[in-house]
Design a protein around this motif. Structure first.
Motif, PDB file in Angstrom:
ATOM      1  N   ILE A  32      52.461  -4.023  -3.134  1.00 36.37           N
ATOM      2  CA  ILE A  32      52.966  -5.389  -2.952  1.00 36.37           C
ATOM      3  C   ILE A  32      53.946  -5.454  -1.789  1.00 36.37           C
ATOM      4  O   ILE A  32      53.839  -6.313  -0.906  1.00 36.37           O
ATOM      5  N   ILE A  33      54.929  -4.552  -1.785  1.00 37.23           N
ATOM      6  CA  ILE A  33      55.936  -4.593  -0.726  1.00 37.23           C
ATOM      7  C   ILE A  33      55.281  -4.357   0.631  1.00 37.23           C
ATOM      8  O   ILE A  33      55.584  -5.037   1.618  1.00 37.23           O
ATOM      9  N   ARG A  34      54.368  -3.385   0.695  1.00 35.95           N
ATOM     10  CA  ARG A  34      53.723  -3.087   1.966  1.00 35.95           C
ATOM     11  C   ARG A  34      52.905  -4.282   2.459  1.00 35.95           C
ATOM     12  O   ARG A  34      52.946  -4.639   3.644  1.00 35.95           O
ATOM     13  N   SER A  35      52.151  -4.902   1.562  1.00 33.07           N
ATOM     14  CA  SER A  35      51.337  -6.046   1.936  1.00 33.07           C
ATOM     15  C   SER A  35      52.209  -7.192   2.457  1.00 33.07           C
ATOM     16  O   SER A  35      51.884  -7.824   3.472  1.00 33.07           O
ATOM     17  N   LEU A  36      53.314  -7.460   1.776  1.00 34.19           N
ATOM     18  CA  LEU A  36      54.205  -8.530   2.216  1.00 34.19           C
ATOM     19  C   LEU A  36      54.828  -8.203   3.566  1.00 34.19           C
ATOM     20  O   LEU A  36      54.969  -9.083   4.421  1.00 34.19           O
ATOM     21  N   GLU A  55      61.237  -4.595  13.717  1.00 30.37           N
ATOM     22  CA  GLU A  55      61.543  -3.180  13.520  1.00 30.37           C
ATOM     23  C   GLU A  55      61.887  -2.885  12.063  1.00 30.37           C
ATOM     24  O   GLU A  55      61.496  -1.843  11.520  1.00 30.37           O
ATOM     25  N   SER A  56      62.597  -3.799  11.405  1.00 33.90           N
ATOM     26  CA  SER A  56      62.925  -3.595   9.994  1.00 33.90           C
ATOM     27  C   SER A  56      61.670  -3.614   9.126  1.00 33.90           C
ATOM     28  O   SER A  56      61.507  -2.774   8.231  1.00 33.90           O
ATOM     29  N   ALA A  57      60.778  -4.554   9.395  1.00 37.34           N
ATOM     30  CA  ALA A  57      59.531  -4.614   8.625  1.00 37.34           C
ATOM     31  C   ALA A  57      58.671  -3.376   8.886  1.00 37.34           C
ATOM     32  O   ALA A  57      58.052  -2.840   7.966  1.00 37.34           O
ATOM     33  N   LEU A  58      58.639  -2.918  10.136  1.00 35.26           N
ATOM     34  CA  LEU A  58      57.892  -1.703  10.458  1.00 35.26           C
ATOM     35  C   LEU A  58      58.472  -0.490   9.742  1.00 35.26           C
ATOM     36  O   LEU A  58      57.732   0.387   9.280  1.00 35.26           O
ATOM     37  N   ALA A  59      59.804  -0.431   9.635  1.00 37.69           N
ATOM     38  CA  ALA A  59      60.446   0.682   8.935  1.00 37.69           C
ATOM     39  C   ALA A  59      60.026   0.711   7.473  1.00 37.69           C
ATOM     40  O   ALA A  59      59.814   1.784   6.895  1.00 37.69           O
ATOM     41  N   VAL A  60      59.888  -0.467   6.864  1.00 34.37           N
ATOM     42  CA  VAL A  60      59.436  -0.545   5.475  1.00 34.37           C
ATOM     43  C   VAL A  60      58.016  -0.013   5.351  1.00 34.37           C
ATOM     44  O   VAL A  60      57.713   0.808   4.475  1.00 34.37           O
ATOM     45  N   VAL A  61      57.129  -0.477   6.233  1.00 31.01           N
ATOM     46  CA  VAL A  61      55.729  -0.037   6.183  1.00 31.01           C
ATOM     47  C   VAL A  61      55.633   1.469   6.384  1.00 31.01           C
ATOM     48  O   VAL A  61      54.928   2.168   5.643  1.00 31.01           O
ATOM     49  N   ARG A  62      56.356   1.989   7.356  1.00 27.54           N
ATOM     50  CA  ARG A  62      56.291   3.424   7.640  1.00 27.54           C
ATOM     51  C   ARG A  62      56.802   4.259   6.479  1.00 27.54           C
ATOM     52  O   ARG A  62      56.206   5.282   6.126  1.00 27.54           O
ATOM     53  N   SER A  63      57.912   3.835   5.876  1.00 29.63           N
ATOM     54  CA  SER A  63      58.461   4.623   4.768  1.00 29.63           C
ATOM     55  C   SER A  63      57.554   4.559   3.549  1.00 29.63           C
ATOM     56  O   SER A  63      57.405   5.554   2.830  1.00 29.63           O
ATOM     57  N   LEU A  64      56.907   3.425   3.326  1.00 28.82           N
ATOM     58  CA  LEU A  64      55.977   3.327   2.199  1.00 28.82           C
ATOM     59  C   LEU A  64      54.709   4.143   2.464  1.00 28.82           C
ATOM     60  O   LEU A  64      54.158   4.746   1.543  1.00 28.82           O
ATOM     61  N   ASP A  65      54.256   4.164   3.717  1.00 27.14           N
ATOM     62  CA  ASP A  65      53.095   4.983   4.050  1.00 27.14           C
ATOM     63  C   ASP A  65      53.408   6.466   3.848  1.00 27.14           C
ATOM     64  O   ASP A  65      52.579   7.225   3.337  1.00 27.14           O
ATOM     65  N   ALA A  66      54.607   6.887   4.256  1.00 22.59           N
ATOM     66  CA  ALA A  66      55.010   8.277   4.049  1.00 22.59           C
ATOM     67  C   ALA A  66      55.140   8.582   2.564  1.00 22.59           C
ATOM     68  O   ALA A  66      54.782   9.668   2.103  1.00 22.59           O
ATOM     69  N   LEU A  67      55.624   7.604   1.806  1.00 23.92           N
ATOM     70  CA  LEU A  67      55.779   7.789   0.362  1.00 23.92           C
ATOM     71  C   LEU A  67      54.425   7.957  -0.304  1.00 23.92           C
ATOM     72  O   LEU A  67      54.265   8.790  -1.203  1.00 23.92           O
ATOM     73  N   ALA A  68      53.440   7.196   0.138  1.00 21.33           N
ATOM     74  CA  ALA A  68      52.102   7.288  -0.444  1.00 21.33           C
ATOM     75  C   ALA A  68      51.514   8.681  -0.226  1.00 21.33           C
ATOM     76  O   ALA A  68      50.817   9.212  -1.092  1.00 21.33           O
ATOM     77  N   LEU A  69      51.823   9.271   0.932  1.00 21.91           N
ATOM     78  CA  LEU A  69      51.314  10.617   1.211  1.00 21.91           C
ATOM     79  C   LEU A  69      51.987  11.662   0.335  1.00 21.91           C
ATOM     80  O   LEU A  69      51.403  12.692   0.016  1.00 21.91           O
ATOM     81  N   ASP A 111      68.073   3.703   7.073  1.00 18.38           N
ATOM     82  CA  ASP A 111      66.875   3.147   6.447  1.00 18.38           C
ATOM     83  C   ASP A 111      67.244   2.032   5.476  1.00 18.38           C
ATOM     84  O   ASP A 111      66.557   1.001   5.391  1.00 18.38           O
ATOM     85  N   SER A 112      68.322   2.248   4.728  1.00 21.68           N
ATOM     86  CA  SER A 112      68.754   1.260   3.732  1.00 21.68           C
ATOM     87  C   SER A 112      69.090  -0.065   4.385  1.00 21.68           C
ATOM     88  O   SER A 112      68.741  -1.128   3.873  1.00 21.68           O
ATOM     89  N   ARG A 113      69.765  -0.007   5.541  1.00 21.80           N
ATOM     90  CA  ARG A 113      70.117  -1.248   6.238  1.00 21.80           C
ATOM     91  C   ARG A 113      68.866  -1.963   6.752  1.00 21.80           C
ATOM     92  O   ARG A 113      68.783  -3.197   6.703  1.00 21.80           O
ATOM     93  N   GLN A 114      67.886  -1.187   7.229  1.00 19.80           N
ATOM     94  CA  GLN A 114      66.645  -1.823   7.679  1.00 19.80           C
ATOM     95  C   GLN A 114      65.879  -2.422   6.501  1.00 19.80           C
ATOM     96  O   GLN A 114      65.331  -3.519   6.606  1.00 19.80           O
ATOM     97  N   TRP A 115      65.842  -1.705   5.398  1.00 17.52           N
ATOM     98  CA  TRP A 115      65.193  -2.237   4.204  1.00 17.52           C
ATOM     99  C   TRP A 115      65.902  -3.504   3.726  1.00 17.52           C
ATOM    100  O   TRP A 115      65.240  -4.467   3.307  1.00 17.52           O
ATOM    101  N   LEU A 116      67.216  -3.510   3.790  1.00 18.23           N
ATOM    102  CA  LEU A 116      67.959  -4.684   3.345  1.00 18.23           C
ATOM    103  C   LEU A 116      67.603  -5.900   4.195  1.00 18.23           C
ATOM    104  O   LEU A 116      67.372  -6.991   3.670  1.00 18.23           O
TER     105      LEU A 116
END
Length: 202
Positions: A24-28, A110-124, A140-145
């Protein structure tokens, strides 16, 4: 930790997410990236100075979500201004937008990209049991926020949520209301955002 961020020793934050929550988060975040659009450098990759010297737009975006993400800088908080004041506010807002919107878009992108990248790494790294623990550095926390805030603003604009008073109505929506899935996402992201803010407080 399930459902909310907790601070990590030495800084940063962690949250346990299941596969559905990750999706959900990645899709959004991807939808947000598509809405924000590419940067000037992506439009003209052969000109590295294009983004540095490119003027931004002077008119507010037509899309209501983008208007929420990039509002006019000058508005009358007291109510409806007179014609002269309105013209001055529009002129000042246009000038401010011209010099700031490209940078604002780049930061949100850049913040949205950081979310996608961290979730992609998490999936792996996921263990295969239906989820994983996301660990974020302070940066990372500030970008996620920032990204969580933008996602909530975007959903709020689609749901026509004007202020916090509207959220009381959202809790009482019947299950068959077509807005219910987006409302649940809006409220859930709000909880994530609130607990992430807490982890960043000294």
């Amino acid at each position: 930790m399930p459902g909310h961020f907790e601070p990590l020793p030495g800084g940063g934050a962690a949250v346990a997410l299941d596969d559905v929550e990750i999706s959900i988060i990645r899709s959004l975040a991807v939808q947000l990236l598509e809405l924000i659009g590419p940067g000037p450098a992506e439009d003209a990759p052969d000109d590295p100075l294009a983004e540095l010297f490119a003027d931004g737009p002077t008119e507010p975006p037509a899309d209501p979500v983008l208007r929420r993400l990039f509002p006019d800088a000058y508005t009358d908080p007291e109510g409806t201004p007179g014609a002269k004041e309105a013209d001055e506010q529009k002129e000042h807002s246009a000038e401010f937008r011209r010099y700031t919107e490209n940078d604002l878009r780049a930061g949100k992108r850049e913040s949205a990209l950081a979310v996608v990248r961290s979730l992609d790494a998490l999936a792996l790294d996921a263990s295969g049991d239906g989820g994983a623990v996301l660990e974020l550095t302070p940066q990372d926390s500030r970008q996620w926020l920032g990204a969580l805030n933008d996602l909530r603003l975007a959903i709020g604009a689609r749901l026509d949520i004007g202020d916090e008073d509207d959220t009381d109505v959202l809790y009482r929506l019947p299950d068959d209301d077509p807005r219910k899935p987006m409302v649940m996402a809006y409220l859930w992201l709000g909880g994530l955002q609130e607990t992430l803010v807490t982890t960043l407080m000294p």
